[in-house]
Design an enzyme around this catalytic site. Structure first.
Site, mmCIF file in Angstrom:
data_model
loop_
_atom_site.group_PDB
_atom_site.id
_atom_site.type_symbol
_atom_site.label_atom_id
_atom_site.label_comp_id
_atom_site.label_asym_id
_atom_site.label_seq_id
_atom_site.Cartn_x
_atom_site.Cartn_y
_atom_site.Cartn_z
ATOM 1 N N LYS A 125 21.360 34.064 34.013
ATOM 2 C CA LYS A 125 20.081 33.348 34.024
ATOM 3 C C LYS A 125 20.200 31.976 33.362
ATOM 4 O O LYS A 125 19.710 30.975 33.877
ATOM 5 C CB LYS A 125 19.006 34.197 33.364
ATOM 6 C CG LYS A 125 18.695 35.481 34.153
ATOM 7 C CD LYS A 125 17.659 36.326 33.473
ATOM 8 C CE LYS A 125 17.321 37.556 34.320
ATOM 9 N NZ LYS A 125 18.485 38.458 34.519
ATOM 10 N N LYS A 160 11.184 37.627 31.616
ATOM 11 C CA LYS A 160 12.278 38.560 31.865
ATOM 12 C C LYS A 160 13.348 38.436 30.788
ATOM 13 O O LYS A 160 13.520 37.375 30.170
ATOM 14 C CB LYS A 160 12.890 38.312 33.239
ATOM 15 C CG LYS A 160 13.330 36.872 33.506
ATOM 16 C CD LYS A 160 13.747 36.704 34.964
ATOM 17 C CE LYS A 160 14.093 35.265 35.291
ATOM 18 N NZ LYS A 160 14.487 35.083 36.708
ATOM 19 N N ARG A 210 19.613 36.009 48.452
ATOM 20 C CA ARG A 210 20.938 36.041 47.851
ATOM 21 C C ARG A 210 21.889 35.261 48.757
ATOM 22 O O ARG A 210 22.081 35.605 49.927
ATOM 23 C CB ARG A 210 21.405 37.478 47.678
ATOM 24 C CG ARG A 210 22.894 37.668 47.383
ATOM 25 C CD ARG A 210 23.343 37.033 46.079
ATOM 26 N NE ARG A 210 22.584 37.439 44.920
ATOM 27 C CZ ARG A 210 22.825 38.556 44.234
ATOM 28 N NH1 ARG A 210 23.797 39.360 44.592
ATOM 29 N NH2 ARG A 210 22.080 38.853 43.182
ATOM 30 N N ARG A 225 15.715 39.322 50.192
ATOM 31 C CA ARG A 225 15.316 40.643 49.686
ATOM 32 C C ARG A 225 13.802 40.620 49.495
ATOM 33 O O ARG A 225 13.296 39.994 48.573
ATOM 34 C CB ARG A 225 16.076 40.941 48.393
ATOM 35 C CG ARG A 225 17.581 41.034 48.625
ATOM 36 C CD ARG A 225 18.388 40.909 47.381
ATOM 37 N NE ARG A 225 18.228 39.600 46.770
ATOM 38 C CZ ARG A 225 18.749 39.260 45.593
ATOM 39 N NH1 ARG A 225 19.459 40.132 44.912
ATOM 40 N NH2 ARG A 225 18.565 38.055 45.105
ATOM 41 N N ARG A 233 8.973 42.043 42.802
ATOM 42 C CA ARG A 233 10.423 41.929 42.704
ATOM 43 C C ARG A 233 11.054 42.235 44.054
ATOM 44 O O ARG A 233 10.728 43.238 44.686
ATOM 45 C CB ARG A 233 10.972 42.898 41.650
ATOM 46 C CG ARG A 233 10.396 42.700 40.271
ATOM 47 C CD ARG A 233 10.797 43.843 39.350
ATOM 48 N NE ARG A 233 10.303 45.123 39.830
ATOM 49 C CZ ARG A 233 10.652 46.305 39.308
ATOM 50 N NH1 ARG A 233 11.499 46.352 38.296
ATOM 51 N NH2 ARG A 233 10.149 47.423 39.793
ATOM 52 N N ASP A 273 20.774 33.217 43.570
ATOM 53 C CA ASP A 273 19.457 33.748 43.902
ATOM 54 C C ASP A 273 18.494 32.585 44.049
ATOM 55 O O ASP A 273 18.336 31.776 43.117
ATOM 56 C CB ASP A 273 18.967 34.708 42.822
ATOM 57 C CG ASP A 273 19.720 36.030 42.844
ATOM 58 O OD1 ASP A 273 20.482 36.258 43.803
ATOM 59 O OD2 ASP A 273 19.552 36.823 41.897
ATOM 60 N N GLU A 281 18.877 32.283 39.627
ATOM 61 C CA GLU A 281 19.986 32.908 38.913
ATOM 62 C C GLU A 281 21.294 32.588 39.622
ATOM 63 O O GLU A 281 21.318 32.318 40.826
ATOM 64 C CB GLU A 281 19.821 34.437 38.838
ATOM 65 C CG GLU A 281 18.661 34.905 37.986
ATOM 66 C CD GLU A 281 18.650 36.423 37.792
ATOM 67 O OE1 GLU A 281 19.728 37.054 37.924
ATOM 68 O OE2 GLU A 281 17.577 36.970 37.526
ATOM 69 N N ASN A 283 24.688 34.742 39.887
ATOM 70 C CA ASN A 283 25.311 36.018 39.570
ATOM 71 C C ASN A 283 26.826 35.878 39.630
ATOM 72 O O ASN A 283 27.393 35.572 40.685
ATOM 73 C CB ASN A 283 24.838 37.085 40.553
ATOM 74 C CG ASN A 283 23.371 37.411 40.370
ATOM 75 O OD1 ASN A 283 23.031 38.322 39.629
ATOM 76 N ND2 ASN A 283 22.499 36.658 41.028
#
Length: 321
Positions: A125, A160, A210, A225, A233, A273, A281, A283
């Protein structure tokens, strides 16, 4: 024959239809590589060598069980041609210690993907905040007054933890929320732990995308997603569904901004993301969504990744791949 070690979660915990590490193993097998199954707890330092108890692994997704494991062997990790670090978070001290050991393997001449130092340095993050032109307004703090001020300024925010995954402990908060105090207390552990608050991005309803990136180059399709009904979410682990979509011009622009830093840090395979027009984000530990994109778009993402990694191996190893 290329000798590939994969540090991963127990194969018994992997999802037959979705797990991206399984795609990597089967792609390696198609190339005639030897694949070694290594658990994080089986890596240790003996003298000046990093050793691991490892087993050959083979995958047949139509069989039951879908894996076959060979006999356990104790070998130096530096004797392998390449090591993939595919252990899922939590990113705890045990994970950090593993990166120190893998860094010694890298120093001995065996490539480790992703680079161990970058796995430590690049919180998924916080790393995204290095590209403020790509992201939404946000604040990182443990102070309740700062969080309340940010909420007052933006009116609709997501709070978060910095170390969460799979959509865990993500809260959508609005002014007047009667649970605001307890949400902040829970996430910050009563002011003892930093968290992130981001302006809410309403385009989440259309999917949290993603984007998989290999050596700074994005796969041409993203997996959107899409949240389940009543959810904010999009994570597949939180019940979202995945829909492949071509990258937009904005997606490609974001990738271009991030790519030089990824290459510089040895982050060979990452997942960006993106919600709407915003990077949320990066990842780096164990990016997923290979299997869904392969199935919907006729791709071989794991194969493309391994071919790219093999091209950097010494010529005698690459020639046998």
């Amino acid at each position: 024959m290329t000798d590939l070690g994969i540090v991963m979660d127990p194969v018994t915990t992997l999802h037959r239809k979705k797990d991206s590490t399984l795609a990597m193993i089967t792609a390696a097998e198609r190339r005639g590589w030897r694949v070694r199954y290594i658990l994080q707890g089986d890596i240790h330092l003996a003298g000046n060598r990093v050793m691991a108890f490892m087993r050959d692994i083979s995958i047949d997704l139509d069989a039951e069980p879908f894996w076959t494991l060979g006999e356990t062997q104790l070998e130096p990790l530096s004797d392998l041609d390449m090591v993939l670090m595919r252990k899922d978070p939590p990113f705890d001290l045990e994970y950090v210690y593993s990166t120190y050991l893998l860094e010694q393997v890298e120093a001995a001449g065996t490539p480790v993907v992703n680079r161990p130092q970058s796995l430590r340095d690049c919180n998924e993050k916080l790393f995204a905040t290095r590209f403020p032109e790509c992201g939404p307004p946000l604040v990182v703090t443990r102070r309740a007054d700062v969080l309340r001020t940010f909420l007052g300024e933006h009116g609709d925010v997501v709070m978060k933890p910095l170390d969460g995954m799979g959509g865990a402990s993500i809260f959508h908060v609005r002014p007047g929320d009667t649970n605001l105090s307890v949400i902040m207390e829970t996430l910050t552990n009563h002011g003892r732990q930093l968290i992130m608050a981001q302006r809410y991005i309403p385009e989440i309803a259309d999917g949290d995308k993603r984007i998989l990136v290999i050596d700074g180059e994005p796969v041409p399709f993203a997996l959107a997603r899409i949240p389940a009904s009543g959810e904010t979410r999009g994570n597949l682990a939180a019940g979202g569904r995945g829909e492949a979509r071509p990258l937009t011009d904005r997606d490609r622009w974001i990738c271009a901004q991030v790519a030089p830093a990824l290459r510089q840090r040895g982050l060979r395979f990452v997942g960006l993301d993106v919600i709407g027009d915003y990077l949320t984000e990066i990842n780096v530990t164990c990016p997923t969504c290979i299997r869904e994109l392969d199935a919907q778009c006729g791709l071989d993402i794991a194969g493309d990744l391994l071919d790219r990694l093999a091209s950097d191996l010494p010529s005698q190893v690459a020639a046998s791949a």
